[in-house]
Motif scaffolding. Structure first.
Motif, mmCIF file in Angstrom:
data_model
loop_
_atom_site.group_PDB
_atom_site.id
_atom_site.type_symbol
_atom_site.label_atom_id
_atom_site.label_comp_id
_atom_site.label_asym_id
_atom_site.label_seq_id
_atom_site.Cartn_x
_atom_site.Cartn_y
_atom_site.Cartn_z
ATOM 1 N N VAL A 23 0.582 -0.903 -0.028
ATOM 2 C CA VAL A 23 -0.216 -0.049 -0.166
ATOM 3 C C VAL A 23 1.254 1.261 -0.310
ATOM 4 C CG1 VAL A 23 -2.183 -1.651 1.190
ATOM 5 C CG2 VAL A 23 -0.322 0.074 2.218
ATOM 6 N N ALA A 24 0.582 1.994 -0.614
ATOM 7 C CA ALA A 24 0.844 3.682 -0.551
ATOM 8 C C ALA A 24 1.013 4.403 0.598
ATOM 9 C CB ALA A 24 0.646 4.159 -1.617
ATOM 10 N N GLN A 71 6.040 3.795 0.747
ATOM 11 C CA GLN A 71 4.770 2.250 0.492
ATOM 12 C C GLN A 71 5.086 1.673 2.095
ATOM 13 O OE1 GLN A 71 6.436 1.103 -2.769
ATOM 14 N NE2 GLN A 71 8.882 0.654 -2.344
ATOM 15 N N ALA A 72 3.999 -0.052 1.798
ATOM 16 C CA ALA A 72 4.157 -0.649 3.022
ATOM 17 C C ALA A 72 3.573 -1.234 3.013
ATOM 18 C CB ALA A 72 3.298 0.021 4.624
ATOM 19 N N LYS A 165 -9.865 -1.713 3.514
ATOM 20 C CA LYS A 165 -10.987 -0.877 1.750
ATOM 21 C C LYS A 165 -9.434 -0.961 1.345
ATOM 22 C CE LYS A 165 -13.768 1.452 3.636
ATOM 23 N NZ LYS A 165 -14.472 2.530 3.485
ATOM 24 N N THR A 166 -8.097 -0.315 1.221
ATOM 25 C CA THR A 166 -7.064 -0.090 0.033
ATOM 26 C C THR A 166 -7.309 -1.377 0.107
ATOM 27 O OG1 THR A 166 -6.542 1.908 1.200
ATOM 28 C CG2 THR A 166 -5.086 0.926 -0.203
ATOM 29 N N VAL A 192 4.187 -3.181 7.885
ATOM 30 C CA VAL A 192 5.659 -3.175 7.867
ATOM 31 C C VAL A 192 6.164 -1.726 6.480
ATOM 32 C CG1 VAL A 192 8.214 -4.005 7.477
ATOM 33 C CG2 VAL A 192 6.242 -5.446 7.885
ATOM 34 N N LEU A 193 6.631 -0.173 7.116
ATOM 35 C CA LEU A 193 6.899 0.121 6.418
ATOM 36 C C LEU A 193 7.972 0.112 5.917
ATOM 37 C CD1 LEU A 193 6.007 3.681 9.633
ATOM 38 C CD2 LEU A 193 4.086 2.066 7.021
#
Ligand code: SF4
Length: 195
Positions: A23-24, A71-72, A165-166, A192-193
């Motif tokens: 995910v961003a 991102q993560a 949701k993302t 996890v970033l």
């Protein structure tokens, strides 16, 4: 997506995650109200470990920290509800923290030096339930489980429902279907970033 990130995703699956998404960080919503809920209504683990409020930096510092990341890796483990709400739940949360910390370590090893992991649940309840106090918090020593224990996402106001949701995953309970044998499922998740 670069190869190192693809490898991390594969490793997350192999470690036991049910689903994994990249995910961003712009899509990570931080909600102060969610962090406030650790205190009111009070979580039974509030204040008991170095990884939970009020001993973590909280939503504002986390928003600032997110600016350094783009991102993560977000992952979830689906578990039958009856397991998650039973005496076996501790093992599920242990696995969750082990996956999150393992991915953080692998990410650092592969060059994402700033990787930082977060997971659900309180490490006091998960890893130090047999001890009267958090050793790191007592200042008598260091964390007993630095290799696995990671901060709880709740204390930073990370909106997990929005992350689901993302990622395009249904949030909360779902039925693991078959007409005659339907098992109610629940999930736990970690983040996890990466940078
Ligand atoms: S000593 Fe135990 S309760 Fe304290 S931070 Fe480490 S794992 Fe958590």
């Amino acid at each position: 997506m670069n190869t190192k990130l693809k490898d991390l995703i594969q490793e997350t699956y192999k470690s036991g995650a049910t689903e994994v998404a990249v995910v961003a960080t712009n899509d990570i919503i931080i909600d102060d109200n969610l962090a406030d809920r650790c205190r009111e209504p009070r979580c039974m683990n509030y204040g008991l470990s170095k990884s939970c409020p009020p001993h973590v930096s909280g939503p504002s510092a986390f928003r600032k920290q997110l600016e350094k990341y783009s991102q993560a890796v977000f992952f979830k483990i689906d578990v039958p509800s009856k397991v998650l709400y039973s005496s076996e739940s501790r093992e599920v949360f242990q696995l969750l923290h082990e996956i999150a910390s393992g991915i953080e370590k692998s990410a650092i090893k592969s060059g994402f030096a700033g990787a930082r992991a977060y997971a659900g649940g309180s490490c006091k309840n998960i890893f130090c339930h047999d001890h009267p106090e958090c050793l790191a918090l007592s200042e008598k020593g260091k964390c007993r489980n630095p290799q696995y224990a990671r901060p709880s996402m709740s204390g930073f106001g990370i909106n997990v429902a929005e992350l689901f949701k993302t990622a395009g995953w249904p949030f909360g309970r779902a039925a693991n279907n078959s007409d005659s044998d339907s098992t109610q499922m629940a999930n736990v998740c970690g983040l996890v970033l990466i940078c």
